[in-house]
Write an enzyme that holds these catalytic residues in place. Structure first.
Site, PDB file in Angstrom:
ATOM      1  N   ASP A  85       0.857  -1.190   0.000  1.00  8.69           N
ATOM      2  CA  ASP A  85       0.000   0.000   0.000  1.00  8.69           C
ATOM      3  C   ASP A  85       0.894   1.241   0.000  1.00  8.69           C
ATOM      4  OD1 ASP A  85      -2.459   1.189   0.067  1.00  8.69           O
ATOM      5  OD2 ASP A  85      -2.861   0.759   2.178  1.00  8.69           O
ATOM      6  N   GLU A 116      -4.588   5.194  -3.276  1.00  7.62           N
ATOM      7  CA  GLU A 116      -5.914   5.749  -3.013  1.00  7.62           C
ATOM      8  C   GLU A 116      -6.218   6.880  -3.995  1.00  7.62           C
ATOM      9  OE1 GLU A 116      -6.471   6.858   1.094  1.00  7.62           O
ATOM     10  OE2 GLU A 116      -5.769   4.904   1.815  1.00  7.62           O
ATOM     11  N   GLU A 183     -14.030   1.287  -0.442  1.00  9.68           N
ATOM     12  CA  GLU A 183     -14.102   1.333   1.023  1.00  9.68           C
ATOM     13  C   GLU A 183     -15.286   2.170   1.510  1.00  9.68           C
ATOM     14  OE1 GLU A 183     -10.431   2.189   3.102  1.00  9.68           O
ATOM     15  OE2 GLU A 183     -11.484   2.287   5.036  1.00  9.68           O
TER      16      GLU A 183
HETATM   17  O1  KIV Z   1      -4.500   0.018   4.658  1.00 10.64           O
HETATM   18  C1  KIV Z   1      -5.402  -0.818   4.574  1.00 10.64           C
HETATM   19  O2  KIV Z   1      -5.506  -1.773   5.343  1.00 10.64           O
HETATM   20  C2  KIV Z   1      -6.392  -0.634   3.518  1.00 10.64           C
HETATM   21  C3  KIV Z   1      -7.622  -1.480   3.583  1.00 10.64           C
HETATM   22  C4  KIV Z   1      -8.561  -0.856   4.532  1.00 10.64           C
HETATM   23  C5  KIV Z   1      -8.215  -1.699   2.254  1.00 10.64           C
HETATM   24  O3  KIV Z   1      -6.214   0.195   2.673  1.00 10.64           O
END
Ligand code: KIV
Length: 281
Positions: A85, A116, A183
């Site tokens: 992420d 995002e 989300e």
């Molecule tokens: O950081 C995370 O765990 C996320 C999830 C909520 C999809 O982005």
């Protein structure tokens, strides 16, 4: 041995109508366990900041912190797809930043990255995909923008925002994303997106009509004091950990641990020789 899961396999799952299971993990032992349980994808989420590092939001999370945890998860060599992420400000500023930071995540062991945002990040998605990096989008509630949004709010209740979320998801597909997280968005909007897109939708707090679901593992295991309303607790590890550590403390204080079964000895001859030498000194 089962075949490694790649981004294209998630797209195939959507085509076959098979649900996709994603969960977060941030370390080696957890990655091993969730992989053994058979999940399809492991997200090393920036939720790391809140559930592991104790920050109040995901905003302070750095690239270095993400890379550290991606490496730990990758060392488990999971069959599941490992997705890194991208943290706040690691991709928003320029396409070059986005590609270089995503590249660092791939070098650390991620097999795809997640960012995002919708329409406003499509140029970054295009650049990363061009560089050979699979990208998962993330629309609806985007916690990295929570200051601008004004908190963690349910998205899509009103038509204007609903249309924007749908437009964002479509723009990400057009830019080459292989999947999109939706989300905390009303289920009706998540359903429309799921029907409109040929790439899979992975939902968190956005109802049952998506191609897959993702949850934060600390919520699943009962390790978060204030989980979000959409999370389901499948175990109460807080209670189990608390009881185990209390029993350990009691046994240490009572002189019951370590017992004979956890104690290692030298042979009688070695011991006697040791005592002789000590006496001489
Ligand atoms: O950081 C995370 O765990 C996320 C999830 C909520 C999809 O982005």
């Amino acid at each position: 041995m089962k075949k490694k899961i790649m981004p294209v396999d998630l797209v195939k799952k959507k085509k076959r109508g098979e649900k996709i299971v994603m969960i977060t993990a941030y370390d080696y032992p957890t990655a091993r366990l969730v992989d053994e349980a058979g999940v399809d994808a492991i997200l090393v989420g920036d939720s790391l900041g809140m559930v592991v590092l104790g920050y109040e939001s995901t905003l302070p999370v750095t690239m270095d912190e993400m890379l550290h945890h991606i490496r730990a998860v990758a060392r488990a060599k999971p069959r599941a797809l490992v997705i890194g992420d991208m943290p706040f400000l690691s991709y928003e500023t320029s396409r070059r930043d986005a590609v270089l930071n995503a590249g660092l995540m791939i070098k650390a062991g991620a097999e795809a990255v997640k960012i995002e945002g919708g329409v406003e990040v499509v140029d970054k998605v295009e650049a990363m995909v061009k560089a050979g990096i699979p990208v998962m989008g993330h629309v609806g509630l985007t916690p990295q923008r929570m200051l601008r949004i004004g908190g963690y709010k349910l998205m899509g209740k009103k038509v204007d925002i609903a249309e924007k979320v749908i437009e964002d998801a479509k723009a990400l597909e057009d830019a080459g994303a292989f999947a999109v997280v939706i989300e905390f968005t009303v289920a009706e909007v998540a359903r429309i997106i799921t029907e409109k897109l040929s790439i899979p939708t992975i939902c968190i707090g956005s109802g049952p009509w998506c191609d897959g679901q993702v949850l934060v593992i600390h919520d699943v295991l009962g390790l978060t004091p204030n989980p979000p309303p959409f999370a389901k607790k499948y175990a109460d590890l807080s209670r189990i950990i608390l009881e185990a550590v209390k029993r350990y403390s009691e046994e240490v204080r009572a002189g019951l641990f370590p017992g004979e079964e956890h104690t290692l000895h030298m042979s009688r001859e070695e011991y006697e020789e040791l005592l002789r030498r000590i006496k001489k000194e």
